[in-house]
Every structure is written in structure tokens, then in C-alpha cells.
Write an enzyme that holds these catalytic residues in place. Sequence first.
Site, PDB file in Angstrom:
ATOM      1  N   ARG A  99       1.245  -1.034  -0.194  1.00  0.00           N
ATOM      2  CA  ARG A  99       0.012   0.191  -0.297  1.00  0.00           C
ATOM      3  C   ARG A  99       0.826   1.407   0.251  1.00  0.00           C
ATOM      4  O   ARG A  99       1.833   1.138   0.657  1.00  0.00           O
ATOM      5  CB  ARG A  99      -0.926  -0.150   0.961  1.00  0.00           C
ATOM      6  N   HIS A 115      -1.696   3.349   6.661  1.00  0.00           N
ATOM      7  CA  HIS A 115      -2.533   2.158   6.381  1.00  0.00           C
ATOM      8  C   HIS A 115      -4.394   2.570   6.956  1.00  0.00           C
ATOM      9  O   HIS A 115      -5.363   1.760   6.672  1.00  0.00           O
ATOM     10  CB  HIS A 115      -2.658   1.063   8.506  1.00  0.00           C
ATOM     11  N   TYR A 135       6.962   5.105   9.673  1.00  0.00           N
ATOM     12  CA  TYR A 135       7.459   3.999   9.991  1.00  0.00           C
ATOM     13  C   TYR A 135       7.933   3.225   8.493  1.00  0.00           C
ATOM     14  O   TYR A 135       8.905   2.044   8.923  1.00  0.00           O
ATOM     15  CB  TYR A 135       6.214   3.017  10.716  1.00  0.00           C
TER      16      TYR A 135
END
Length: 346
Positions: free
Chosen positions: A242, A246, A255
Site C-alpha cells: 500500500r 494504514h 515507520y
Amino acid sequence: MQPTEQQQPTATHETLSNELLLDMYRSMILVRHFDRRAVHLQRTGRLGTYAPLEGQEAAQVGCGYALDKRDWLFPTYREHGVSIVHGLPMSTIFLYWNGRPEGCVPPEGVNIFPVSVPIATQVPHAVGAAWASKLKGEDVVSVGFLGDGATSEGDFHEAMNFAGVFKLPVIIFCQNNGFAISVPLSKQTAVETLAEKAAGYGVEGVRVDGNDLLAVYETVKKAADKARRGEGPTFIEAVTYRYGSHTTADDHTRYREASEVEEWKAKDPIDRVKKILIERGVWSEEQDLAEWAKVDGDVQAAIDEMQATPSVAHDRLFDYAYAELPQDLIEQRDEVRRLYGNGGAK
């Protein structure tokens, strides 16, 4: 996780007609534009939150086209693409993320369960439906969707074991995008691939390049045909990525390295199919621009339909979980009514 060239099986492009490939490509464009507009709607306050899928179009569209309309889908919160292909209106998906109960109700004949937000809980549902289909002698396959992090959950393992023991007509379809929210796969599991987990339950496990539309299509079709022959379940690990966060509630730049994202964008699933179509001589840059303009109108129509849907009473939150509300929820409902009025609408 790094992109890999070794995932199996390899797509055999020659086996698909131009018509089918064009149709799937147009669906990929539609799904990507839908996804981008949804993110924009959330940023302007017209959706509560949203789970983007950009980068995973091949996994979802390829899977959707390999199934029959009579098959059942058990989605997570990110399966907008496969749901659209299976017949769920885009306006219904927008309504879901807008907090409307209507967003959980597919049209009659569209076999999709409501979105499941808890991790992996929808997998036992898919296995249960597959068991029912087998007992009833139906020619129907159930597909339970999950992400890589869900393979660490108890529900996943219980469902896999049950599916293996009873040889059920079910596909467990994992989109391994490398991160369980912000936790990388290396901190989720000690195995090299998720597909190998299937062997522990006597289930066939297949790892496929999830950014290769044709490889996904052929893998899912093969698994569905096997299930219809009564030869049991398949676990499919589609390795993909992706591009965004998220959900719109987190920041993926905290991250992930930007270089990693760019490395995956170089393997963009839509660009790969566009290249094949141009090489076949059935697509052009001019047709591509026209298609993006067309889907913009389609998505806008779905947004307009969402915005024209009547507002929802705040106290409707309490209508469906219990036949008779417990005392603590009665008190919460009454507080909502004091704040917003009796049945007050937003």
C-alpha cells in the site's frame, strides 16, 4: 520486505483475451480513482476515516474477476476494489465510511458480508459459510480476506484448521502489504513466507506476485475451480504494497522510508497492465486519458448519491446490538438524546 521476482505462479498473458484484459484494466483505474477521492473526502471532513488501498489494485481486481457472482466475499476494511468488481455500488462504500447504516447493506443478490474491522474475525465466517455450502450441495465458493498481520491471530488458525479438516470450498486470500499498521512483517512472524503456514493445516498454500493482475487472476481462478470440484481450501498470499498509510488516522512516513515506497511504485500494478495493452496494440495514451475522465464522472455520481442520502439520527447507534438494551447503554442513549435531541439528526 522487498519486492520479489520469484513469486509463483507466473502469469500466462497469452491466455487472456484483449476484451477481458481491457475490462480488468478499466476496473483498476476506477478503483484507484475511487480510492483517491475517498482520501480527499476524508481530508475535507466528509468521511469519518478511511483505509486506502492504492497499490493493491491488481490483487483485488484480479481476485474479483476470477470469482463468480454467486460466490461469497468476507471483506476487511480495505477490500473496496474487489467489492466494486463483485457488484457493491461505490455509493454504498462511501456511505459505510460516512457512518451510515446503509453502508453495511449490499443490494439483493450481491453476496458480500458487511465489512469486518476486528482483525481476522471474518475468516471463521467465511469458513462457516463454506461449510454450509458444502452441506447444502451448493456450487459456491467463499472467500475470506485478511492482511498479513491477521495471520498472527487465533481466529485465522482456527479457521484454517477447520477448513483443512473438512476440505471446505473456501479461499483464504491474504494481501501481504508488509505492514500490520506500522509493524513490519519481520516482527510479525518468523517464517519466510506466509503461504507456508498453510501446510500446518493440510491446506494448499500459494504465494503470488500481488502486483501482477494476471498472476492473481489465474491463481484465484485455479483455487476456485479446485474448491468447486470438492478438492478443498487454498490459502493465497498475494505479495503487494500500500502506498499510503494504514488508514487516514496514521502517518506512514513515521515507520517507512520514502525510498521503499518509491521502489514499489516502480512496480505499479496499473502501469504494468497498461504496458501490456499498448504492446498488444489495443490501447493508447489518448484512450487512457479518456478513461480517467470517464471514471471521474462515475465516482462523482457515487459521491453525490452519498451526500443526497438522508441524515442519520444519533440514537440509531443503539438500535441493532441488543433486542433489549442493558441499563448502561440505556443511560448512554439517553445522554445522546439530551445532547442532540430525541432522535436528533446530523
